[in-house]
Design a protein around this motif. Structure first.
Motif, PDB file in Angstrom:
ATOM      1  N   PRO A 159     -32.648 -15.549 -15.936  1.00  0.00           N
ATOM      2  CA  PRO A 159     -33.420 -14.405 -15.432  1.00  0.00           C
ATOM      3  C   PRO A 159     -34.785 -14.811 -14.865  1.00  0.00           C
ATOM      4  O   PRO A 159     -35.236 -14.254 -13.858  1.00  0.00           O
ATOM      5  CB  PRO A 159     -33.562 -13.506 -16.672  1.00  0.00           C
ATOM      6  CG  PRO A 159     -32.385 -13.840 -17.516  1.00  0.00           C
ATOM      7  CD  PRO A 159     -32.201 -15.314 -17.322  1.00  0.00           C
ATOM      8  N   SER A 160     -35.433 -15.768 -15.504  1.00  0.00           N
ATOM      9  CA  SER A 160     -36.743 -16.217 -15.019  1.00  0.00           C
ATOM     10  C   SER A 160     -36.602 -16.937 -13.681  1.00  0.00           C
ATOM     11  O   SER A 160     -37.402 -16.716 -12.759  1.00  0.00           O
ATOM     12  CB  SER A 160     -37.398 -17.133 -16.050  1.00  0.00           C
ATOM     13  OG  SER A 160     -38.680 -17.542 -15.615  1.00  0.00           O
ATOM     14  N   TYR A 171     -29.540  -5.026 -17.950  1.00  0.00           N
ATOM     15  CA  TYR A 171     -29.588  -6.045 -16.895  1.00  0.00           C
ATOM     16  C   TYR A 171     -29.711  -5.394 -15.521  1.00  0.00           C
ATOM     17  O   TYR A 171     -30.480  -5.839 -14.656  1.00  0.00           O
ATOM     18  CB  TYR A 171     -28.318  -6.900 -16.962  1.00  0.00           C
ATOM     19  CG  TYR A 171     -28.160  -7.864 -15.818  1.00  0.00           C
ATOM     20  CD1 TYR A 171     -28.585  -9.181 -15.926  1.00  0.00           C
ATOM     21  CD2 TYR A 171     -27.579  -7.465 -14.609  1.00  0.00           C
ATOM     22  CE1 TYR A 171     -28.451 -10.069 -14.863  1.00  0.00           C
ATOM     23  CE2 TYR A 171     -27.448  -8.336 -13.545  1.00  0.00           C
ATOM     24  CZ  TYR A 171     -27.878  -9.637 -13.675  1.00  0.00           C
ATOM     25  OH  TYR A 171     -27.759 -10.506 -12.617  1.00  0.00           O
ATOM     26  N   TRP A 209     -24.277 -11.844 -18.038  1.00  0.00           N
ATOM     27  CA  TRP A 209     -25.356 -11.026 -18.623  1.00  0.00           C
ATOM     28  C   TRP A 209     -25.294 -10.998 -20.149  1.00  0.00           C
ATOM     29  O   TRP A 209     -26.217 -10.560 -20.794  1.00  0.00           O
ATOM     30  CB  TRP A 209     -25.267  -9.586 -18.104  1.00  0.00           C
ATOM     31  CG  TRP A 209     -24.040  -8.829 -18.575  1.00  0.00           C
ATOM     32  CD1 TRP A 209     -23.882  -8.196 -19.795  1.00  0.00           C
ATOM     33  CD2 TRP A 209     -22.808  -8.642 -17.880  1.00  0.00           C
ATOM     34  NE1 TRP A 209     -22.626  -7.633 -19.886  1.00  0.00           N
ATOM     35  CE2 TRP A 209     -21.945  -7.889 -18.712  1.00  0.00           C
ATOM     36  CE3 TRP A 209     -22.347  -9.022 -16.623  1.00  0.00           C
ATOM     37  CZ2 TRP A 209     -20.659  -7.535 -18.339  1.00  0.00           C
ATOM     38  CZ3 TRP A 209     -21.065  -8.666 -16.246  1.00  0.00           C
ATOM     39  CH2 TRP A 209     -20.236  -7.922 -17.096  1.00  0.00           C
ATOM     40  N   PHE A 224     -31.846  -6.448 -11.996  1.00  0.00           N
ATOM     41  CA  PHE A 224     -31.190  -7.094 -10.863  1.00  0.00           C
ATOM     42  C   PHE A 224     -30.112  -6.179 -10.296  1.00  0.00           C
ATOM     43  O   PHE A 224     -29.550  -5.353 -11.011  1.00  0.00           O
ATOM     44  CB  PHE A 224     -30.564  -8.430 -11.294  1.00  0.00           C
ATOM     45  CG  PHE A 224     -31.555  -9.409 -11.855  1.00  0.00           C
ATOM     46  CD1 PHE A 224     -32.460 -10.051 -11.027  1.00  0.00           C
ATOM     47  CD2 PHE A 224     -31.597  -9.677 -13.223  1.00  0.00           C
ATOM     48  CE1 PHE A 224     -33.388 -10.956 -11.548  1.00  0.00           C
ATOM     49  CE2 PHE A 224     -32.511 -10.572 -13.743  1.00  0.00           C
ATOM     50  CZ  PHE A 224     -33.417 -11.217 -12.905  1.00  0.00           C
ATOM     51  N   TRP A 245     -31.104 -14.029 -24.730  1.00  0.00           N
ATOM     52  CA  TRP A 245     -31.978 -13.301 -23.809  1.00  0.00           C
ATOM     53  C   TRP A 245     -32.701 -12.140 -24.491  1.00  0.00           C
ATOM     54  O   TRP A 245     -33.638 -11.572 -23.914  1.00  0.00           O
ATOM     55  CB  TRP A 245     -31.164 -12.743 -22.644  1.00  0.00           C
ATOM     56  CG  TRP A 245     -30.665 -13.767 -21.666  1.00  0.00           C
ATOM     57  CD1 TRP A 245     -30.753 -15.128 -21.771  1.00  0.00           C
ATOM     58  CD2 TRP A 245     -29.982 -13.496 -20.441  1.00  0.00           C
ATOM     59  NE1 TRP A 245     -30.176 -15.726 -20.685  1.00  0.00           N
ATOM     60  CE2 TRP A 245     -29.681 -14.753 -19.857  1.00  0.00           C
ATOM     61  CE3 TRP A 245     -29.585 -12.339 -19.792  1.00  0.00           C
ATOM     62  CZ2 TRP A 245     -29.002 -14.851 -18.629  1.00  0.00           C
ATOM     63  CZ3 TRP A 245     -28.915 -12.436 -18.582  1.00  0.00           C
ATOM     64  CH2 TRP A 245     -28.631 -13.680 -18.011  1.00  0.00           C
ATOM     65  N   ARG A 283     -36.038 -14.379 -10.990  1.00  0.00           N
ATOM     66  CA  ARG A 283     -37.278 -13.689 -10.614  1.00  0.00           C
ATOM     67  C   ARG A 283     -38.155 -14.584  -9.742  1.00  0.00           C
ATOM     68  O   ARG A 283     -38.790 -14.108  -8.790  1.00  0.00           O
ATOM     69  CB  ARG A 283     -38.040 -13.228 -11.864  1.00  0.00           C
ATOM     70  CG  ARG A 283     -37.376 -12.103 -12.623  1.00  0.00           C
ATOM     71  CD  ARG A 283     -38.341 -11.461 -13.612  1.00  0.00           C
ATOM     72  NE  ARG A 283     -38.866 -12.401 -14.573  1.00  0.00           N
ATOM     73  CZ  ARG A 283     -38.274 -12.712 -15.732  1.00  0.00           C
ATOM     74  NH1 ARG A 283     -37.127 -12.144 -16.060  1.00  0.00           N
ATOM     75  NH2 ARG A 283     -38.823 -13.570 -16.561  1.00  0.00           N
ATOM     76  N   GLY A 325     -29.225 -12.594  -8.497  1.00  0.00           N
ATOM     77  CA  GLY A 325     -28.924 -12.243  -9.878  1.00  0.00           C
ATOM     78  C   GLY A 325     -28.587 -13.490 -10.678  1.00  0.00           C
ATOM     79  O   GLY A 325     -28.972 -14.606 -10.305  1.00  0.00           O
ATOM     80  N   THR A 326     -27.878 -13.302 -11.755  1.00  0.00           N
ATOM     81  CA  THR A 326     -27.538 -14.409 -12.635  1.00  0.00           C
ATOM     82  C   THR A 326     -26.026 -14.498 -12.813  1.00  0.00           C
ATOM     83  O   THR A 326     -25.283 -13.593 -12.452  1.00  0.00           O
ATOM     84  CB  THR A 326     -28.199 -14.264 -14.017  1.00  0.00           C
ATOM     85  OG1 THR A 326     -27.632 -13.129 -14.684  1.00  0.00           O
ATOM     86  CG2 THR A 326     -29.702 -14.086 -13.890  1.00  0.00           C
ATOM     87  N   PHE A 386     -35.946 -11.591 -22.378  1.00  0.00           N
ATOM     88  CA  PHE A 386     -35.566 -10.764 -21.225  1.00  0.00           C
ATOM     89  C   PHE A 386     -35.216  -9.345 -21.669  1.00  0.00           C
ATOM     90  O   PHE A 386     -35.916  -8.396 -21.361  1.00  0.00           O
ATOM     91  CB  PHE A 386     -34.400 -11.409 -20.484  1.00  0.00           C
ATOM     92  CG  PHE A 386     -33.876 -10.601 -19.329  1.00  0.00           C
ATOM     93  CD1 PHE A 386     -34.724 -10.148 -18.326  1.00  0.00           C
ATOM     94  CD2 PHE A 386     -32.525 -10.292 -19.232  1.00  0.00           C
ATOM     95  CE1 PHE A 386     -34.241  -9.403 -17.250  1.00  0.00           C
ATOM     96  CE2 PHE A 386     -32.030  -9.552 -18.161  1.00  0.00           C
ATOM     97  CZ  PHE A 386     -32.891  -9.109 -17.168  1.00  0.00           C
TER      98      PHE A 386
END
Length: 267
Positions: A240-241, A31, A8, A35, A13, A244, A4-5, A17
């Motif tokens: 987020p990128s 979010y 959020w 994730f 974003w 992923r 995850g990050t 996102f």
């Protein structure tokens, strides 16, 4: 393995996102469609009200997990020492348990000025940690990473946070991944500095670094019960990128931003 990050709640974003038009109050719910875990930074600054913690749990699915930072009052101000630090820690864990089964690991993030000379404070602190919550500790000085300290952490089943950042070389962190001190791993991708101020897009190619970490995580997954990992926006520009990309490298199927757009009407 849950990737995850760190956080959020980023307006930048929205568009890259979160679907355009997503409200701030819906960021966490949206979010959680992409994730299954997140690291909460706000608990570092203050112990959250119980209502706030319950709200996080209510806005996420049953299989979601939160990683929380131990408050800086304990780590930076009281430097793990004294009855007041213990009382604050007990209150924090009581609040954290409001998450119920969604409570993941707790991160003890030590300050950059907390050096190995303060080992006695760590020795006294570790036995006071609760047994029912996984705990990781992040050292920001290389001098901590000795056989003796690793043995001490293993005795208390506390993980070393494996952090890709400027204060410990990546190769040393990757080597530490081969010597876990708990039945789980906690990984943080921070980046070398905080120069990035635009969080809407990838600005640095970190493919090689992520591939090295993905190999280490695959090896860890065969030895440990759980692996949690969290990407910071400063690692490459848009966490987020990066998250992923890691998921793809680990054989997981990432949820793409255009898939989240189909869910906006539910809000």
């Amino acid at each position: 393995m849950r990737i995850g990050t760190q956080g959020w709640n980023y307006d930048a974003w929205v568009g890259p996102f979160y679907p355009s038009g997503t409200r701030v109050g819906d960021f966490l719910s949206m979010y959680a469609r992409a994730f299954r875990t997140v690291e909460v930074d706000s608990t570092f600054y203050a112990i959250p009200p119980a209502k706030t913690v319950r709200g996080w749990a209510e806005r996420t699915p049953a299989d979601f997990s939160f990683a929380l930072k131990l408050p800086q009052e304990i780590t930076h101000e009281r430097r793990l020492r004294g009855d007041d630090a213990v009382s604050a820690m007990q209150l924090f864990f009581d609040r954290a348990r409001e998450l119920g089964p969604k409570l993941g690991p707790v991160l003890v993030q030590l300050g950059p000025d907390f050096g190995p000379a303060e080992l006695p404070a760590l020795v006294q602190f570790l036995p006071r940690l609760p047994d029912d919550v996984p705990v990781a500790i992040e050292f920001r000085q290389r001098g901590w990473l000795t056989d003796g300290v690793l043995a001490l952490l293993a005795e208390h089943r506390v993980a070393v946070a494996l952090t890709d950042a400027r204060w410990v070389p990546r190769r040393q962190m990757l080597a530490l991944a081969e010597r876990p001190t708990a039945d789980f791993a906690y990984v943080r991708w921070m980046g070398p500095n905080r120069d990035i101020v635009d969080y809407s897009r990838i600005q640095v190619d970190r493919t090689r670094e992520l591939e090295a970490w993905a190999a280490a995580l695959r090896a860890l997954a065969g030895r440990l019960d759980r692996v949690w990992g969290y990407v910071n926006n400063h690692f490459a520009g848009h966490s987020p990128s990066s998250a992923r990309d890691l998921q793809r490298m680990l054989g997981q199927r990432p949820v793409q931003p255009d898939e989240l757009g189909d869910q906006l009407g539910l809000f």
